[in-house]
Design a protein around this motif. Structure first.
Motif, mmCIF file in Angstrom:
data_model
loop_
_atom_site.group_PDB
_atom_site.id
_atom_site.type_symbol
_atom_site.label_atom_id
_atom_site.label_comp_id
_atom_site.label_asym_id
_atom_site.label_seq_id
_atom_site.Cartn_x
_atom_site.Cartn_y
_atom_site.Cartn_z
ATOM 1 N N THR A 15 8.205 -7.763 -0.006
ATOM 2 C CA THR A 15 8.999 -7.546 -0.991
ATOM 3 C C THR A 15 10.002 -6.594 -0.597
ATOM 4 O OG1 THR A 15 9.244 -6.370 -3.222
ATOM 5 C CG2 THR A 15 7.801 -5.485 -1.497
ATOM 6 N N ARG A 16 11.236 -6.327 -1.400
ATOM 7 C CA ARG A 16 12.265 -5.451 -0.855
ATOM 8 C C ARG A 16 11.843 -4.200 -0.721
ATOM 9 N NH1 ARG A 16 17.067 -6.529 -4.651
ATOM 10 N NH2 ARG A 16 15.378 -7.592 -6.127
ATOM 11 N N SER A 17 12.169 -3.167 0.527
ATOM 12 C CA SER A 17 11.851 -1.953 0.615
ATOM 13 C C SER A 17 12.559 -1.112 -0.628
ATOM 14 C CB SER A 17 12.497 -1.276 1.808
ATOM 15 O OG SER A 17 12.202 -0.055 1.974
ATOM 16 N N HIS A 18 11.994 -0.371 -1.267
ATOM 17 C CA HIS A 18 12.688 0.426 -2.390
ATOM 18 C C HIS A 18 13.457 1.818 -1.951
ATOM 19 C CE1 HIS A 18 8.720 1.922 -2.019
ATOM 20 N NE2 HIS A 18 8.838 3.154 -2.466
ATOM 21 N N ASP A 19 13.163 2.178 -0.833
ATOM 22 C CA ASP A 19 13.682 3.369 -0.378
ATOM 23 C C ASP A 19 14.295 3.340 1.069
ATOM 24 O OD1 ASP A 19 11.181 2.936 1.506
ATOM 25 O OD2 ASP A 19 10.029 4.783 0.552
ATOM 26 N N TYR A 45 1.430 -1.012 2.610
ATOM 27 C CA TYR A 45 2.193 -2.134 1.934
ATOM 28 C C TYR A 45 3.223 -1.527 1.032
ATOM 29 C CZ TYR A 45 -1.168 -5.248 4.105
ATOM 30 O OH TYR A 45 -2.220 -5.941 4.803
ATOM 31 N N ALA A 46 4.363 -1.993 0.800
ATOM 32 C CA ALA A 46 5.496 -1.764 0.177
ATOM 33 C C ALA A 46 5.151 -1.657 -1.204
ATOM 34 C CB ALA A 46 6.501 -2.387 0.419
ATOM 35 N N ALA A 47 4.276 -2.774 -1.843
ATOM 36 C CA ALA A 47 4.209 -2.929 -3.153
ATOM 37 C C ALA A 47 3.097 -1.958 -3.756
ATOM 38 C CB ALA A 47 3.618 -4.489 -3.390
ATOM 39 N N GLU A 48 2.312 -1.497 -2.635
ATOM 40 C CA GLU A 48 1.326 -0.550 -3.261
ATOM 41 C C GLU A 48 1.938 0.944 -3.240
ATOM 42 O OE1 GLU A 48 -1.845 -0.460 -0.342
ATOM 43 O OE2 GLU A 48 -2.617 -2.166 -0.946
ATOM 44 N N VAL A 49 2.942 1.424 -2.553
ATOM 45 C CA VAL A 49 3.501 2.545 -2.533
ATOM 46 C C VAL A 49 4.493 2.656 -3.651
ATOM 47 C CG1 VAL A 49 5.233 4.051 -1.344
ATOM 48 C CG2 VAL A 49 3.296 2.882 -0.074
ATOM 49 N N LYS A 50 5.179 1.588 -3.919
ATOM 50 C CA LYS A 50 6.108 1.391 -4.953
ATOM 51 C C LYS A 50 5.371 1.431 -6.376
ATOM 52 C CE LYS A 50 9.915 -0.949 -6.909
ATOM 53 N NZ LYS A 50 9.479 -0.988 -8.186
ATOM 54 N N ALA A 51 4.164 1.153 -6.518
ATOM 55 C CA ALA A 51 3.420 1.184 -7.738
ATOM 56 C C ALA A 51 2.843 2.362 -8.024
ATOM 57 C CB ALA A 51 2.444 0.043 -7.748
ATOM 58 N N GLU A 85 4.267 5.034 -6.943
ATOM 59 C CA GLU A 85 5.480 5.902 -7.221
ATOM 60 C C GLU A 85 6.053 5.827 -8.782
ATOM 61 O OE1 GLU A 85 8.704 5.506 -4.341
ATOM 62 O OE2 GLU A 85 7.309 6.409 -2.889
ATOM 63 N N ASP A 86 5.834 4.603 -9.104
ATOM 64 C CA ASP A 86 6.316 4.094 -10.566
ATOM 65 C C ASP A 86 5.404 4.783 -11.364
ATOM 66 O OD1 ASP A 86 8.424 2.734 -9.868
ATOM 67 O OD2 ASP A 86 7.486 0.832 -9.988
ATOM 68 N N GLN A 87 4.020 4.695 -11.053
ATOM 69 C CA GLN A 87 2.915 5.406 -11.907
ATOM 70 C C GLN A 87 3.260 6.828 -12.050
ATOM 71 O OE1 GLN A 87 0.698 3.965 -13.782
ATOM 72 N NE2 GLN A 87 -0.190 5.798 -14.550
ATOM 73 N N ARG A 88 3.654 7.693 -11.003
ATOM 74 C CA ARG A 88 3.597 8.949 -11.067
ATOM 75 C C ARG A 88 4.958 9.372 -11.842
ATOM 76 N NH1 ARG A 88 2.259 9.014 -5.466
ATOM 77 N NH2 ARG A 88 4.134 8.756 -4.865
ATOM 78 N N GLU A 112 3.729 9.154 -15.395
ATOM 79 C CA GLU A 112 2.916 10.106 -15.980
ATOM 80 C C GLU A 112 3.855 11.373 -15.928
ATOM 81 O OE1 GLU A 112 0.210 10.311 -12.869
ATOM 82 O OE2 GLU A 112 -1.033 8.647 -13.551
ATOM 83 N N SER A 113 4.922 11.383 -15.292
ATOM 84 C CA SER A 113 5.771 12.913 -15.307
ATOM 85 C C SER A 113 6.660 12.723 -16.638
ATOM 86 C CB SER A 113 6.662 12.632 -14.060
ATOM 87 O OG SER A 113 7.687 13.964 -14.281
ATOM 88 N N ARG A 114 6.957 11.683 -16.949
ATOM 89 C CA ARG A 114 7.630 11.469 -18.220
ATOM 90 C C ARG A 114 6.864 11.804 -19.451
ATOM 91 N NH1 ARG A 114 10.256 7.004 -15.708
ATOM 92 N NH2 ARG A 114 8.901 5.441 -16.580
ATOM 93 N N ARG A 115 5.738 11.168 -19.417
ATOM 94 C CA ARG A 115 4.731 11.505 -20.495
ATOM 95 C C ARG A 115 4.373 12.903 -20.690
ATOM 96 N NH1 ARG A 115 2.001 6.768 -19.038
ATOM 97 N NH2 ARG A 115 0.516 7.709 -17.900
ATOM 98 N N ALA A 116 4.120 13.575 -19.558
ATOM 99 C CA ALA A 116 3.980 15.068 -19.646
ATOM 100 C C ALA A 116 5.133 15.606 -19.966
ATOM 101 C CB ALA A 116 3.516 15.672 -17.963
ATOM 102 N N GLY A 117 6.418 15.309 -19.620
ATOM 103 C CA GLY A 117 7.663 15.909 -20.193
ATOM 104 C C GLY A 117 7.656 15.705 -21.447
#
Length: 240
Positions: free
Chosen positions: A121-125, A216-222, A224-227, A230-235
């Motif tokens: 997949t494309r690198s997201h960072d 794996y890029a997909a794991e790291v991106k997933a 980060e998306d989850q964090r 969770e941050s938006r929900r906490a906010g």
């Protein structure tokens, strides 16, 4: 026919004008015979820049989502990718990976160039991530060399979420072919596939100069998306 039209008339000249690509090591790409070009993947534009500068036609394994979009736009996108020589790959599940390998071996069996992004997949960072072993499986089963390739500057030209690329000079670097005949007959050995893949990614890293992440890029991106979720929900809870 349409591939040549894209390369020499419609898309190729525009890409050269926008990105003024500086190409290094083009002599490492064989003028004939089957080979794999394995590169980093930083931008949507990568799919088109490499074919634009190579003398030979190259076929990429592209994600199936490019071929299944809804409506007129989806049909036009699918037609475009097929005309450009891209092969759809379903990236969900183990059998999907085996199907991609079969498609890739078909291209190599015809003595053609196959383009693949081992990261999957494309690198997201902008960093270089751990490669998946499909590239090694194809190289060993087909008995073909792997030419490492690095795209430099395409992430800055079109980072994730940016619809259209920004004009800027980019570099495309090809390394010396990697040959794996010493592993002939070991295409089903997991340790061998991992070692070959890591050797390919090390060569790409040496060309690109990126920061390397042994995940794996997909794991790291997933994650980060989850964090972020969770941050938006906490906010949102604090706001209430």
């Amino acid at each position: 026919m349409f591939y040549q039209l894209l390369k020499y008339v419609l898309l190729g000249p525009l890409l050269r004008l926008l990105f003024r690509p500086r190409v290094e090591g083009l002599e490492h790409v064989p003028e004939e015979g089957a080979a794999i070009v394995a590169g980093n993947h930083l931008s949507f534009a990568d799919h088109f820049l490499m074919p634009a500068i190579l003398r030979r036609r190259i076929t990429f394994l592209a994600k199936a989502e490019y071929f299944t979009g809804p409506g007129l736009r989806g049909r036009l996108t699918a037609a475009f990718f097929r005309s450009a020589g891209q092969i759809p790959v379903d990236r969900s599940g183990r059998e999907a990976g085996q199907a991609a390998i079969r498609e890739g071996l078909g291209v190599l069996g015809r003595g053609e160039l196959l383009g693949i992004y081992p990261e999957g997949t494309r690198s997201h960072d902008g960093r270089l991530y751990k490669g998946k072993v499909g590239v090694a499986a194809m190289a060993l089963r087909a008995g073909v060399p792997v030419i490492p390739c690095a795209m430099i500057g395409t992430f800055e030209a079109q980072p994730p979420g940016q619809k259209f690329p920004s004009p800027r000079r980019i570099r495309i670097r090809f390394g010396e072919p990697l040959e794996f005949s010493r592993h002939a007959g070991l295409a089903d050995e997991k340790a061998v596939l991992r070692a070959v893949t890591d050797e390919i990614m090390t060569a790409v890293l040496a060309l690109s100069g990126q920061e390397y992440v042994d995940r794996y890029a997909a794991e790291v991106k997933a994650e980060e998306d989850q964090r972020r979720k969770e941050s938006r929900r906490a906010g949102g809870r604090r706001g209430n």
